[in-house]
Structures are given as C-alpha cells and as structure tokens.
Design a protein around this motif. Structure first.
Motif, PDB file in Angstrom:
ATOM      1  N   UNK A 131      13.562  31.935 -16.700  1.00  0.00           N
ATOM      2  CA  UNK A 131      13.424  30.654 -17.607  1.00  0.00           C
ATOM      3  C   UNK A 131      12.619  31.262 -19.106  1.00  0.00           C
ATOM      4  N   UNK A 132      12.766  32.776 -19.344  1.00  0.00           N
ATOM      5  CA  UNK A 132      12.488  33.091 -20.769  1.00  0.00           C
ATOM      6  C   UNK A 132      13.767  32.668 -22.059  1.00  0.00           C
ATOM      7  N   UNK A 133      14.896  32.517 -21.264  1.00  0.00           N
ATOM      8  CA  UNK A 133      15.761  32.035 -22.188  1.00  0.00           C
ATOM      9  C   UNK A 133      16.721  31.178 -21.256  1.00  0.00           C
ATOM     10  N   UNK A 134      16.699  29.630 -22.159  1.00  0.00           N
ATOM     11  CA  UNK A 134      16.955  28.526 -21.380  1.00  0.00           C
ATOM     12  C   UNK A 134      18.335  27.849 -22.233  1.00  0.00           C
ATOM     13  N   UNK A 135      18.932  26.527 -21.983  1.00  0.00           N
ATOM     14  CA  UNK A 135      19.563  25.671 -22.655  1.00  0.00           C
ATOM     15  C   UNK A 135      18.686  24.711 -23.172  1.00  0.00           C
ATOM     16  N   UNK A 136      19.315  23.902 -24.599  1.00  0.00           N
ATOM     17  CA  UNK A 136      18.166  23.276 -24.791  1.00  0.00           C
ATOM     18  C   UNK A 136      17.872  21.434 -24.194  1.00  0.00           C
ATOM     19  N   UNK A 137      18.804  22.104 -22.970  1.00  0.00           N
ATOM     20  CA  UNK A 137      18.528  20.673 -21.131  1.00  0.00           C
ATOM     21  C   UNK A 137      17.520  21.685 -20.363  1.00  0.00           C
ATOM     22  N   UNK A 138      17.504  22.772 -20.830  1.00  0.00           N
ATOM     23  CA  UNK A 138      16.151  23.674 -19.744  1.00  0.00           C
ATOM     24  C   UNK A 138      16.731  24.262 -18.658  1.00  0.00           C
ATOM     25  N   UNK A 139      18.207  24.448 -19.026  1.00  0.00           N
ATOM     26  CA  UNK A 139      18.777  25.006 -18.075  1.00  0.00           C
ATOM     27  C   UNK A 139      18.923  25.651 -17.859  1.00  0.00           C
ATOM     28  N   UNK A 140      19.572  26.982 -16.832  1.00  0.00           N
ATOM     29  CA  UNK A 140      19.755  27.867 -16.994  1.00  0.00           C
ATOM     30  C   UNK A 140      20.683  28.441 -17.657  1.00  0.00           C
ATOM     31  N   UNK A 141      21.384  29.357 -18.541  1.00  0.00           N
ATOM     32  CA  UNK A 141      22.148  29.169 -19.513  1.00  0.00           C
ATOM     33  C   UNK A 141      23.509  30.999 -18.726  1.00  0.00           C
TER      34      UNK A 141
END
Ligand code: GCB
Length: 952
Positions: A204-214
């Motif tokens: 979860x360190x990095x996420x899309x703007x919608x909080x998803x896995x990128x």
C-alpha cells in the motif's frame, strides 16, 4: 459434441475474415516496412531499439524476409555487437544509466538477445563475444539484485536462456533463477499474480488515486512476454520450468481479468479510471503472451482464445494506422500517469516491436483460408451467361464527386422510384456481356479499354437449411469488388486465380442480384505490373458459380504418392471448420482402397495406405476415380500418381530419364481470340501440342483455367504452372509481395491434386537486384514448405556472354530444381547463324530447360531464311537453336515461345504484327508455320532417343 461443434463454428466465424494468416502477414509487412523506411539510420544498442529488434527478428524467423534480417544485422554491426561499451570492469554499473559504464544494466543487455539470435542463424563467435564476457562476468559476482525493475525481466531473462542454449553452460539457468527470485521478492504481488514496476510502486506504500494497487500495464507486459520467451528456449527438463509455467499461467489469468471491453488494457491495469483509454505496448505484449501460450499448449484455447483475439482486434483496428504506423504507445516512462495524452500519433520503437511479436503469434494462431478444393465436383449453380454491363471509365459508380468511395454506388442497382426521381444509371437497359468472357473481344469499342466495368446478374435462389453457399469466381481480371443484393461481399486482386465468398447470410429467398466492379487498370505495384507482352483482357473471364456445401464440409483434400515412394498413397482431408470427431471416407475403388478417417481438433485427418497404383505418364495417363465422402457430401475426383525428381543433370519421371518436349501456351483462343475459358477451347490448344509431339506444356505466364490443367492431365501432358511475377515487379513493395504470394498459394491450392503439374514456376525474366533475390527466395521457400512432390523453377535469363560463351549464373539457381531460362539468340540479338558456334556455361549440377526461344513469322510470308518475319527465318532459327542446345550437357527439355500467335499491345508493326506477337508456330487462325514441323521432327527424334535410353 453439439456444444463443442457450435463453439468451433462460432470461433471460426469470428476469426475467419480479418484474421487469416495471409491478412496478418500483410499487416506485419505494412508495419515493419513503414518502420524501417522511416528509420533508415541505426541507433544505439539501448533497450528501446533492441526491443524493436526482438520483434523484427521474430518477423524474420516467421517470414524468411532477408531484408528484415539485414536490418537487425546492420544495427548489430553499427553497435559493434556490444551493449554499453566500457572496458573497465571496475566502473561497470547496473543501476539506471545510459552512459558507457552501465554495462550491467539490463537495458544495455537486451541487445544480446538479438546478437544471440543472429549468432544462431550463422555462428560466428564475435557476435556473442561481448555478450558472454558481460554475462559471465556478472554471473561471477556475488550479487543477485540485478533485476530491480519489471522491464528487466524481459530485457535479460531471455538473454540467459539463449546463451544457455548456445553454450550449454548451466550457470545461465541457475543465475536466471537466482536473479528472478530477487525480483519476485521486491516486486511480485502473489495475491494479484502481477508484478509492480519496481519496489517504489508496491501497495500500500503506493496506490492509484482511487486507492487501488497500481500495476503498470507495460511493466507487467514486459514480464509476461519475458516468460513466454524464456519458456520457448528453456529445456523441458530444466529444474524450474514447471514453476515458470505456473507463474506464466497465473499471470495469464490475472491479466485476462483486467482486459477492457475494447480489447486493450489501461495503463494502470486494475484501475481503468486512473489513466483511461487504450495503450498499445502493454496490450501487444499481453496479446503476444496469450497467443504464444495457446500456440504452445501452455494456455487453454477456449479460455484465452477470445482474450487474445480481442487484444488483436484492438491492435489491428485501433493501434494500427492507415500508413502502417503503430499508435497509442505510451512514451518511455515507468508508470501510468493520469492526464498523459497518448493518441494515434504516439508511436515508439519498442511498441512496434511488441506489436510485431503479437502479430507473428497471430499468424501462427490464425486459421488457414478456406480452399473449396475441386469446385466442379460440388453442388453448384452456374451464374454464367449474359450479364448487364456498364462501362465506367471515370469510376463514377464507385467514387462520389469528392472522389470518396460512394456508399450509394452502382452496386445498389437503383431504379427510379417515380418519374421525377434522378438515378443516372440503369443496369436493366445497359449493354450485355457474356460471362465468362473478356470484354475486349465482345465489343469493338472495348478492344483497348482499361478501366472499370460494372457487371450485374439477377438470379433466383431457394434457401436451404444447414447449407453454406459460396459465390465462386474462377477468375476476374484484375480487381473485383463484389456485392450481393446491394451489400459489400468482398474484394479480390489478381486476374488468374479463383476466389469465393461465403454469402449464406446475404442471400435472399427468391430474387437476388450480384454486382461486380471489375477494374483492369494496370498498376506499377500490381502482379503483373504495367509492362507485359500480352493483352490485358478485362472482365469476368472464368466461370461464376454458386456453390452449396453442408454446414461443415470437406473444404480441402490431397491424395498423392509421397515423395520418392511407389507403394504408398498418402494425403489428408480438411473440413471447412475445426470440428473434431467427424468420420470421412476416402475410396479409390479400382485400387480397393477404403480409408475411414476421423478428424482432429483442427478438423483435419491425414492418411497413408499401402497401394501400388499404375503410374501416370504421357504414354499412359492413367487416372483413378477417387471419392471423398463426408456423410451425404461426396466429392469425386480423378487423380493420377507419379514421381518427378531430378538427379544430377537428369530429370526423372517415375524414375526414368525424361526429356520435356514442350511448348509455351498463352491462354488465348484460336480463331476468335480472347481469353480461353472452356474445356473445348483448351482442348483445341492442347491437341496442337499433342500434334507437335509434346509431352509437356508451359502454361505461361499466369495460372490457366482449371479445365486446361485437367485436360492436359487427361491427355498425358505434363504442366509447368506459373504466376505473373513478370519483368519489372515492385520488389520492395510488401503489398506486391503479398499479392504474388497469394496468387502462388491459390494456384498451388487449386491444382495440388493434379499429377500433370510437375513444375511450379514463381517468375519470368526478372531483372537482378538484391530485392528481387529476396522476393523470389521467399516465394521459393513458400513452394518448398507447401509441396515437396513437385519441382520448383522460374524462367531466368542469360547473365552474360563473353568470347562467344553464354553464361547463366543467377542466385536463384540455388533455389530451383531445374535451371530454366529464356533466350532469344537469333531474334533479339545475333542471328540464327550465331547458334552454330555459341557455347554455354551453365555451372550447376542440375538439368537445364529452355523455357523460351523463338522468333516472329507472319504465316504465309515467305522469303529467304535471313529475312525477318518470314516463315523461313523462323524455321532456320528453330533448327539452329535446337541443334545448339542439343549439344549441351544437361539439356532436359524446352518449351519454345510459342504455340500460337497471340494478342499483344506491344506488337505494333503494321501489316506484320497488327497487335499480335508473331512467335507462334501456328497462326491465330490455326495455320501451321514451317517451324512447327521442325519442332515436330525434333520431338520425334527426342522421343525415339529417350525410348532407346530406357530400353538400355
Ligand atoms: C519473353 C517473354 C514473353 C514474350 C517473349 C517475346 O521472353 O517471357 O512473355 O512474349 O519474350 O516474344 O518477346
């Protein structure tokens, strides 16, 4: 079974039209030619260029096109077979960097894949010296964290398997695994079964703007495609193979789940709204991976076939631009960037490479085009007869006044609805033309006409259940746009081969009408091209049929002696759809053969059975009745069995040395002129050949109608069959190549059961160049791949004359079985007298064949033997030429030019030629010239000579 059958039918209907092998090959060439033409200068060996070259090499492996090979070879040389160039190992790095010390950075190692491929094609240690130095050094270090970003897995994993294949050094596989384990530990998400681009993007360190896995599509694409390439090279026995297969399959499942309805993947795969819209590089790598997996049995076709096809559909319909550019490629980067615009103009080398990889697998995946073998044995309705015809020099019925294709063109067959209505054409009152038939000889005004003519025919049809209906054309010269009941059916280019369309769904109960726009304008890029020495007869020149077949029918079959054997008959049958488990019977009653076959997954079944048929030969043209039965569908054919081969400078028919007593023939009617289309007119020509004492005919310069080939077979005439790759074809134009290749394919498909055909010829008198050699070599390979029971040749030319010795040294000699060339000594150069002293240097251990010689004579014109155009001149030329070649070792036959005078627009001399090429040994009115008898005598003595030989 029913469900399976339905699925098979549906899947083919979905894929058949736009996704055939030939269509996909065309796309490949379009894309690759566009790329190479626009990038003539070679760049550095960094990853983006190298990734393009991985696609280009795959294209070379698929197509054998030497131009493509050369392109990568030149790039490799340009880069001295190196990646980053530093020689100081102490400064070698593997973090990101583009300068010379980043030798250990994967982006500078992917080029080793290309070098290894080139090495395997022609091993020379210098090609992989640097690759080995770098990789072996790297493997000697105690680090394993080399692949810290997902792209690296595509860049370097396949380098390791390729170098393993070359060197046999296990360390490559061991280290591959170690490095991969490191990558997994920092960027593989086992729950999602996908890879993050690198450690920075892990959830979860990095996420899309919608909080998803990128998960970045291209990044995952690199890995998925990388696994496909690794599995391709990895031995079955490799320790970790099954783990990699599992990873590949897990990824496939995850990737398939995030495909967008439009067939593409968005840049952030699991969050389509993050950076919405299509992206080509990721989609292409995925499509490649899916297709490769299916083609190699690692992915299930039923599950992933539709995913791959949807991906491919996006790639050809959206990514591919009209001019061959690949659009919608996200520029170099490392993640999905919201707001970054990518559009039809966004292209890049690595994206093209990915597209090409996918396309190559698509060719391997796509179905063969349907064949409709032996159309005359099928249930047919003839549409021959009188058709309405509108002559349309301005293509008014095709284009609107802005020169755009008119959606309301003449094919709509409009009528005035009321007295004030404006319709500026009317088929019902138009002139009539007979079909089959060329227009030039049916109406004086059309004698020289080159352009468009619209044809229309009304017919009634009663629809039947469980029946497919094809609209079949024996040939239309040159371009045909076909419409049924006002709807487009299809387009065909090429004037001498059959084509057909499935029109089941377009036919109406009762009244129907078919419209064709036939255009015979010569085009520089056409096959033939603008320049030729025959009449450009336009029109629907062969039979038009409606062919009814069962829903699943036998579309193709082959029955023959396998190469070199006399006591076995082999072949196959193929259904029109890939339906397994169908029982097909093949019977040859006279040989007491009944074979019951069961079709496989592809709807094919092969057979081989013991048999000792009487052999077909000119002396005994024995044909056997053969029956192919698929339930109620029965196809009857007559098939002969023979062997044709060469041994050193000899030509052997059924193991016996043979001389080809031939004559060249144009498909042109005696007495009336115009194209020949019927059996009767074919017989007339072939009977003259028989009268000459021929056992062989060269059907020049294009595939003749099927009646001609079948009649030759019944009469005991061996056949040379040829495509119109004639003179100055556009060797560099990929469309030209595909056109030629398609004509070659269609000729071979139609006549593959004709034992009379002993030679496939791919060209006539073509000017030397590298491009020509490449073009013809590809055609030659095509023949070889398809048929090993016949000979391959082409009519070549003399390459030089020095000290009265003429030479034939052509690169193509390597490809052909029989060295054939045309030579007009005594007509276009020198005099018949020169033949007496001319010597020949044909430096090949192969038989040679004079595919043409001759000279013009106006029948009835007499004079001195040195006087041009007289029968005596021609007679003398025949005598001297035949004597000359008869002195040369390896002379295996000839087909002088030509049986009968024929129409040619080039031949203008008033009072003599009057638009006829006068090289016939018979005039267009059937009168034999003196040369006829010279040739007849020669053949009589040759026949006796060879009979004598066979007695010994
Ligand atoms: C050739 C061509 C043939 C011509 C002939 C001629 O070499 O192959 O198509 O018709 O010469 O008469 O010049």
């Amino acid at each position: 079974m029913t469900a399976l059958l339905l699925w098979a039918i549906l899947s083919v209907a979905y894929s058949q039209d736009s996704f055939t092998k030939s269509e996909t090959l065309r796309v490949i060439d379009k894309v690759n030619a566009y790329w190479q033409q626009n990038n003539p200068k070679h760049g550095r060996s960094f990853w983006d260029n190298a990734a393009y070259h991985t696609g280009n090499m795959e294209v070379y492996f698929l197509t054998g096109n030497e131009n493509y090979l050369r392109y990568t070879e030149e790039w490799a040389k340009h880069n001295e077979w190196k990646g980053a160039k530093s020689n100081n190992k102490n400064e070698w790095k593997y973090s990101y960097g583009e300068t010379d010390e980043y030798v250990l950075f994967g982006d500078y190692q992917i080029c080793f894949q290309n070098y290894a491929d080139l090495y395997m094609l022609s091993p020379d240690p210098k090609k992989i010296a640097r690759a080995r130095e770098v990789m072996e050094y790297q493997m000697s270090t105690d680090r394993n964290d080399y692949w810290w970003w997902s792209d690296g897995l595509y860049m370097v994993m396949p380098v390791m398997t390729k170098l393993y294949k070359i060197t046999g050094n296990d360390l490559y596989l061991k280290k591959l695994h170690e490095y991969l384990m490191y990558s997994d530990s920092i960027m593989y998400d086992s729950e999602a079964a996908l890879y993050y681009r690198d450690a920075r993007y892990v959830y979860p360190k990095h996420q899309t703007v919608n909080g998803k896995k990128d998960f970045w599509a291209r990044g995952v694409g690199w890995v998925f495609a990388g696994f496909a390439k690794v599995l391709k090279d990895l031995p079955q026995s490799a320790v970790h193979r099954s783990a990699y297969v599992k990873r590949f399959q897990d990824m496939a499942k995850a990737i398939a789940a995030s495909q967008q309805p439009g067939g593409y993947w968005t840049r952030s795969m699991l969050d389509p709204t993050f950076a919405p819209g299509p992206e080509t590089s990721g989609t292409a790598f995925f499509t490649y991976g899916f297709l490769w997996g299916i083609n190699n049995g690692l992915l299930d076709k039923e599950t992933y076939g539709p995913v791959a096809l949807k991906g491919w559909e996006y790639l050809v319909n959206t990514a591919l631009q009209e001019n061959g550019r690949i659009g919608y490629v996200q520029p170099i980067g490392d993640r999905a960037i919201p707001g970054q615009v990518i559009d039809a103009n966004s292209t890049a080398n690595f994206g093209v490479g990915a597209f090409l990889l996918a396309a190559c697998e698509m060719v391997r995946y796509a179905p063969e085009s349907p064949v409709l073998q032996n159309v005359y044995a099928r249930h047919t309705f003839s549409l021959n007869g009188s058709w309405r015809a509108i002559v349309d020099p301005f293509d008014n019925g095709f284009y609107d006044y802005r020169l755009k294709e008119n959606s309301n063109g003449f094919f709509k067959n409009q009528k005035m609805r009321d007295k004030s209505d404006l319709v500026e054409y009317n088929f019902d009152t138009a002139q009539q033309l007979m079909v089959p038939g060329d227009w030039n000889t049916q109406n004086d005004k059309l004698f020289f006409y080159e352009g468009s003519v619209w044809y229309k025919k009304d017919f009634t049809y009663n629809k039947k259940a469980d029946t497919r209906v094809y609209l079949y054309f024996g040939a239309v010269n040159y371009l045909a746009n076909v419409y049924l009941n006002g709807e487009k059916v299809g387009v065909h280019e090429g004037g001498f081969t059959p084509f057909y369309f499935d029109v089941t769904d377009k036919l109406r109960e009762g009244d129907n009408f078919v419209v064709l726009r036939v255009n015979n304008e010569r085009k520089p890029e056409g096959v033939p091209t603008v320049n030729s020495d025959w009449w450009n007869y336009g029109g629907i020149t062969r039979d038009v049929l409606l062919v009814e077949t069962p829903e699943v029918s036998v579309d193709d079959y082959l029955v023959q002696l396998p190469k070199g054997k006399y006591n076995e008959i082999t072949g196959y049958v193929k259904l029109s759809k890939p339906v397994p488990g169908v029982k097909i019977q093949i019977r040859i009653p006279e040989l007491k053969i009944t074979q019951t076959l069961t079709t496989d997954e592809q709807g094919k079944a092969a057979f081989a059975c013991k048999a000792k048929p009487q052999l077909w030969s000119p002396e005994n043209p024995k044909l056997y009745a053969v029956e192919v039965r698929n339930g109620a569908e029965v196809l009857e054919d007559k098939i002969g069995f023979r062997q044709i081969e060469t041994k050193g400078k000899s030509l052997l028919l059924n193991g016996k040395q043979t001389f080809l007593r031939g004559i060249s023939i144009h498909e042109e009617a005696s007495y009336r002129q115009g194209r020949v289309y019927s059996k009767e007119e074919s017989l007339l020509l072939l009977n003259w050949a028989k009268e000459l004492g021929c056992n062989f005919v060269r059907l020049a310069h294009y595939p003749h109608n099927e009646h001609m080939v079948r009649a030759a077979e019944e009469m005991g005439l061996m056949v040379w069959s040829e495509i119109p790759v004639y003179w100055t074809i556009h060797w560099d134009n990929p469309d030209t190549y595909h056109n030629a290749s398609a004509q070659l394919n269609d000729m071979m498909e139609r006549d593959k059961n004709r034992c009379s055909v002993i030679i496939w010829s791919v060209a006539n008198e073509t000017p030397h160049s590298d491009a020509r050699d490449n073009f013809l070599a590809r055609l030659a390979k095509q023949v070889r791949n398809k048929d090993n029971t016949r000979l391959l040749s082409m009519a070549m030319e003399v390459t030089g004359t020095k000290n009265n010795i003429s030479q034939v040294k052509d690169y193509m000699s390597e490809y052909v079985d029989i060295i054939s060339f045309n030579n007009y000594l005594g007509w276009y150069g020198g005099t018949p007298e020169d033949c007496k002293t001319r010597q020949w240097d044909i430096p090949y251990d192969k038989p040679f064949f004079i595919s043409e010689f001759g000279g013009g004579a106006l029948q009835g014109l007499h004079g001195d033997k040195t006087e041009r155009w007289t029968e005596e001149y021609q007679e003398e030329l025949y005598k001297n030429t035949l004597d000359m070649y008869n002195r040369v070792d390896g002379f295996a036959g000839t087909s002088p030019w030509i049986l009968m005078d024929f129409r040619s627009t080039r031949r203008q001399l008033n009072g003599i030629q009057d638009f006829f090429n006068r090289k016939g040994v018979i005039s267009e009115r059937g009168i034999h010239k003196k040369a006829f008898y010279v040739l007849q005598d020669f053949y009589r003595s040759k026949k006796a000579e060879y009979e004598q030989k066979s007695k010994k």
